[in-house]
Design a protein around this motif. Structure first.
Motif, PDB file in Angstrom:
ATOM      1  N   ARG A 166     -29.812  17.173  69.433  1.00  0.00           N
ATOM      2  CA  ARG A 166     -29.932  18.444  70.157  1.00  0.00           C
ATOM      3  C   ARG A 166     -31.011  19.327  69.525  1.00  0.00           C
ATOM      4  O   ARG A 166     -31.758  20.014  70.223  1.00  0.00           O
ATOM      5  CB  ARG A 166     -28.577  19.171  70.166  1.00  0.00           C
ATOM      6  CG  ARG A 166     -27.499  18.434  70.926  1.00  0.00           C
ATOM      7  CD  ARG A 166     -27.805  18.394  72.414  1.00  0.00           C
ATOM      8  NE  ARG A 166     -26.858  17.560  73.137  1.00  0.00           N
ATOM      9  CZ  ARG A 166     -27.090  16.328  73.568  1.00  0.00           C
ATOM     10  NH1 ARG A 166     -28.273  15.767  73.344  1.00  0.00           N
ATOM     11  NH2 ARG A 166     -26.177  15.638  74.217  1.00  0.00           N
ATOM     12  N   GLN A 167     -31.096  19.332  68.203  1.00  0.00           N
ATOM     13  CA  GLN A 167     -32.112  20.131  67.521  1.00  0.00           C
ATOM     14  C   GLN A 167     -33.516  19.617  67.851  1.00  0.00           C
ATOM     15  O   GLN A 167     -34.442  20.407  68.072  1.00  0.00           O
ATOM     16  CB  GLN A 167     -31.857  20.104  66.015  1.00  0.00           C
ATOM     17  CG  GLN A 167     -30.605  20.857  65.602  1.00  0.00           C
ATOM     18  CD  GLN A 167     -30.134  20.547  64.196  1.00  0.00           C
ATOM     19  OE1 GLN A 167     -30.661  19.649  63.530  1.00  0.00           O
ATOM     20  NE2 GLN A 167     -29.138  21.281  63.729  1.00  0.00           N
ATOM     21  N   ALA A 168     -33.672  18.308  67.893  1.00  0.00           N
ATOM     22  CA  ALA A 168     -34.978  17.730  68.246  1.00  0.00           C
ATOM     23  C   ALA A 168     -35.342  18.072  69.685  1.00  0.00           C
ATOM     24  O   ALA A 168     -36.510  18.395  69.980  1.00  0.00           O
ATOM     25  CB  ALA A 168     -34.941  16.221  68.049  1.00  0.00           C
ATOM     26  N   CYS A 190     -33.293  11.421  59.487  1.00  0.00           N
ATOM     27  CA  CYS A 190     -33.042  10.206  60.266  1.00  0.00           C
ATOM     28  C   CYS A 190     -34.363   9.446  60.331  1.00  0.00           C
ATOM     29  O   CYS A 190     -35.429  10.047  60.266  1.00  0.00           O
ATOM     30  CB  CYS A 190     -32.516  10.525  61.663  1.00  0.00           C
ATOM     31  SG  CYS A 190     -33.553  11.645  62.611  1.00  0.00           S
ATOM     32  N   PRO A 191     -34.316   8.125  60.442  1.00  0.00           N
ATOM     33  CA  PRO A 191     -35.547   7.348  60.317  1.00  0.00           C
ATOM     34  C   PRO A 191     -36.424   7.396  61.553  1.00  0.00           C
ATOM     35  O   PRO A 191     -35.957   7.632  62.676  1.00  0.00           O
ATOM     36  CB  PRO A 191     -35.042   5.929  60.060  1.00  0.00           C
ATOM     37  CG  PRO A 191     -33.692   5.899  60.669  1.00  0.00           C
ATOM     38  CD  PRO A 191     -33.116   7.277  60.506  1.00  0.00           C
ATOM     39  N   ALA A 192     -37.704   7.158  61.330  1.00  0.00           N
ATOM     40  CA  ALA A 192     -38.656   7.050  62.442  1.00  0.00           C
ATOM     41  C   ALA A 192     -38.125   6.037  63.451  1.00  0.00           C
ATOM     42  O   ALA A 192     -37.625   4.976  63.085  1.00  0.00           O
ATOM     43  CB  ALA A 192     -40.014   6.610  61.912  1.00  0.00           C
ATOM     44  N   GLY A 193     -38.249   6.396  64.736  1.00  0.00           N
ATOM     45  CA  GLY A 193     -37.776   5.533  65.801  1.00  0.00           C
ATOM     46  C   GLY A 193     -36.370   5.820  66.260  1.00  0.00           C
ATOM     47  O   GLY A 193     -35.933   5.297  67.294  1.00  0.00           O
ATOM     48  N   SER A 194     -35.637   6.649  65.519  1.00  0.00           N
ATOM     49  CA  SER A 194     -34.273   6.988  65.920  1.00  0.00           C
ATOM     50  C   SER A 194     -34.289   8.010  67.057  1.00  0.00           C
ATOM     51  O   SER A 194     -35.340   8.514  67.466  1.00  0.00           O
ATOM     52  CB  SER A 194     -33.475   7.504  64.725  1.00  0.00           C
ATOM     53  OG  SER A 194     -34.081   8.665  64.180  1.00  0.00           O
ATOM     54  N   ALA A 195     -33.098   8.339  67.557  1.00  0.00           N
ATOM     55  CA  ALA A 195     -32.987   9.147  68.780  1.00  0.00           C
ATOM     56  C   ALA A 195     -33.722  10.487  68.705  1.00  0.00           C
ATOM     57  O   ALA A 195     -34.400  10.861  69.675  1.00  0.00           O
ATOM     58  CB  ALA A 195     -31.514   9.353  69.131  1.00  0.00           C
ATOM     59  N   ALA A 199     -36.650  11.578  71.269  1.00  0.00           N
ATOM     60  CA  ALA A 199     -36.554  12.772  72.120  1.00  0.00           C
ATOM     61  C   ALA A 199     -37.813  13.620  72.005  1.00  0.00           C
ATOM     62  O   ALA A 199     -38.314  14.156  73.010  1.00  0.00           O
ATOM     63  CB  ALA A 199     -35.319  13.591  71.735  1.00  0.00           C
ATOM     64  N   LEU A 200     -38.340  13.739  70.812  1.00  0.00           N
ATOM     65  CA  LEU A 200     -39.577  14.495  70.638  1.00  0.00           C
ATOM     66  C   LEU A 200     -40.751  13.775  71.301  1.00  0.00           C
ATOM     67  O   LEU A 200     -41.617  14.415  71.915  1.00  0.00           O
ATOM     68  CB  LEU A 200     -39.843  14.723  69.147  1.00  0.00           C
ATOM     69  CG  LEU A 200     -39.026  15.871  68.555  1.00  0.00           C
ATOM     70  CD1 LEU A 200     -38.859  15.714  67.059  1.00  0.00           C
ATOM     71  CD2 LEU A 200     -39.668  17.214  68.882  1.00  0.00           C
ATOM     72  N   ALA A 201     -40.789  12.454  71.189  1.00  0.00           N
ATOM     73  CA  ALA A 201     -41.863  11.701  71.838  1.00  0.00           C
ATOM     74  C   ALA A 201     -41.826  11.906  73.351  1.00  0.00           C
ATOM     75  O   ALA A 201     -42.877  12.018  74.003  1.00  0.00           O
ATOM     76  CB  ALA A 201     -41.747  10.219  71.495  1.00  0.00           C
ATOM     77  N   LEU A 240     -45.354  14.955  62.900  1.00  0.00           N
ATOM     78  CA  LEU A 240     -45.464  14.635  64.318  1.00  0.00           C
ATOM     79  C   LEU A 240     -46.501  15.551  64.956  1.00  0.00           C
ATOM     80  O   LEU A 240     -46.649  16.713  64.545  1.00  0.00           O
ATOM     81  CB  LEU A 240     -44.119  14.800  65.027  1.00  0.00           C
ATOM     82  CG  LEU A 240     -43.154  13.595  64.946  1.00  0.00           C
ATOM     83  CD1 LEU A 240     -42.835  13.227  63.513  1.00  0.00           C
ATOM     84  CD2 LEU A 240     -41.872  13.879  65.722  1.00  0.00           C
ATOM     85  N   VAL A 241     -47.212  15.032  65.940  1.00  0.00           N
ATOM     86  CA  VAL A 241     -48.296  15.781  66.569  1.00  0.00           C
ATOM     87  C   VAL A 241     -48.207  15.655  68.081  1.00  0.00           C
ATOM     88  O   VAL A 241     -47.641  14.690  68.606  1.00  0.00           O
ATOM     89  CB  VAL A 241     -49.681  15.277  66.095  1.00  0.00           C
ATOM     90  CG1 VAL A 241     -49.896  15.576  64.627  1.00  0.00           C
ATOM     91  CG2 VAL A 241     -49.844  13.778  66.360  1.00  0.00           C
TER      92      VAL A 241
END
Length: 276
Positions: A166-168, A190-195, A199-201, A240-241
């Motif tokens: 939710r924060q992401a 949390c690791p790269a690729g996780s939910a 969500a940010l992607a 992240l960009v």
């Protein structure tokens, strides 16, 4: 005497139009014997040496207690402008924030968002989090290129996958609503690729590492916890960009200036540029 690799910057200063973005969880100060690897008194000068030699344009920090922020700003000098805010209702307590190279960027606007259902209410909590979480941002003008972009530092919840997601999602909405090129730097817990990263992607805010034209060094995990770093370990810290960024280089730094770990986390770097 030959210089140690720990004495050499992983990225170091970069010329315009590139912007050197770096994130580092400082590890909050706790009571430890002075010789303990986790003691701030032991780590403080290693952090200063790391930041000074890397010379980031934009540095994000997490877990900064007021005494740690004061230590860094006094030792780093006037070149870096602090935009650091605590997570409490009045801006006190454990902080996240930005240290900005005044020679390269001018602060146009400062902003803080609670990572909750009421982002404009400092110190608010949602999604069953034990502590408030927040994001600190600055709209910056690049003095060299005139580009205006948003830089955000944050630290997602440590315990709840639901809260992190939710924060992401909230961060994605914040970036999208501002409509600026942006860099979002965090201990994501949390690791790269996780939910949360996915969500940010989906909101157009993507991991810089796979987009980089060149990865400097090994693909280290970012939580060595004062032990030997591990190639292929979990990358829970990241830069992240927005998708309009060109990522020239990315790196995870496992440098130990003077043989001392600056933190239990490793620093993460990205060298980016945007079309003006």
């Amino acid at each position: 005497m030959q210089a140690s690799p720990d004495d050499q910057p992983t990225i170091g200063p970069v010329p315009a139009p590139a912007v050197h973005c770096m994130t580092l969880n400082l590890r909050r100060r706790v009571l430890r014997p002075p010789t303990h690897p986790d003691a701030w008194e032991r780590r403080r000068e290693a952090v200063v040496a790391l930041v000074t030699s890397e010379a980031p344009t934009v540095l994000a920090v997490q877990e900064a207690l007021p005494t740690q922020t004061a230590d860094l700003t006094s030792r780093l000098g006037s070149r870096w402008e602090p935009v650091v805010v605590g997570r409490g209702a009045r801006g006190g307590g454990e902080a996240v924030g930005l240290l900005l190279d005044r020679e390269r960027v001018r602060v146009v606007e400062r902003r803080t968002w609670a990572l909750s259902r009421t982002p404009s209410r400092p110190g608010s909590r949602s999604w069953a989090t034990a502590f408030p979480r927040h994001a600190v941002g600055a709209v910056l003008e690049d003095r060299a290129t005139g580009t205006v972009f948003l830089a955000v530092a944050t630290h997602l919840d440590v315990a709840s996958p639901w809260a992190r997601l939710r924060q992401a999602e909230l961060l994605g909405r914040v970036v999208r609503q501002r409509g600026l090129p942006a860099v979002v730097m965090a201990d994501w817990n949390c690791p790269a690729g996780s939910a949360p990263w996915r969500a940010l992607a989906e909101a157009g805010v993507v991991d810089s590492v796979p987009r980089a034209s060149r990865l400097v060094g090994e693909e280290w995990g970012t939580f060595p916890h004062y032990r030997d770093p591990r190639v292929g370990g979990r990358r829970i810290d990241g830069v992240l960009v927005t998708e309009d960024a060109v990522v020239e280089r990315a790196a995870v730094s496992v440098r130990r200036p003077g043989g001392v770990w600056p933190s239990d986390h490793a620093a993460v770097h990205a060298v980016v540029r945007w079309a003006s």
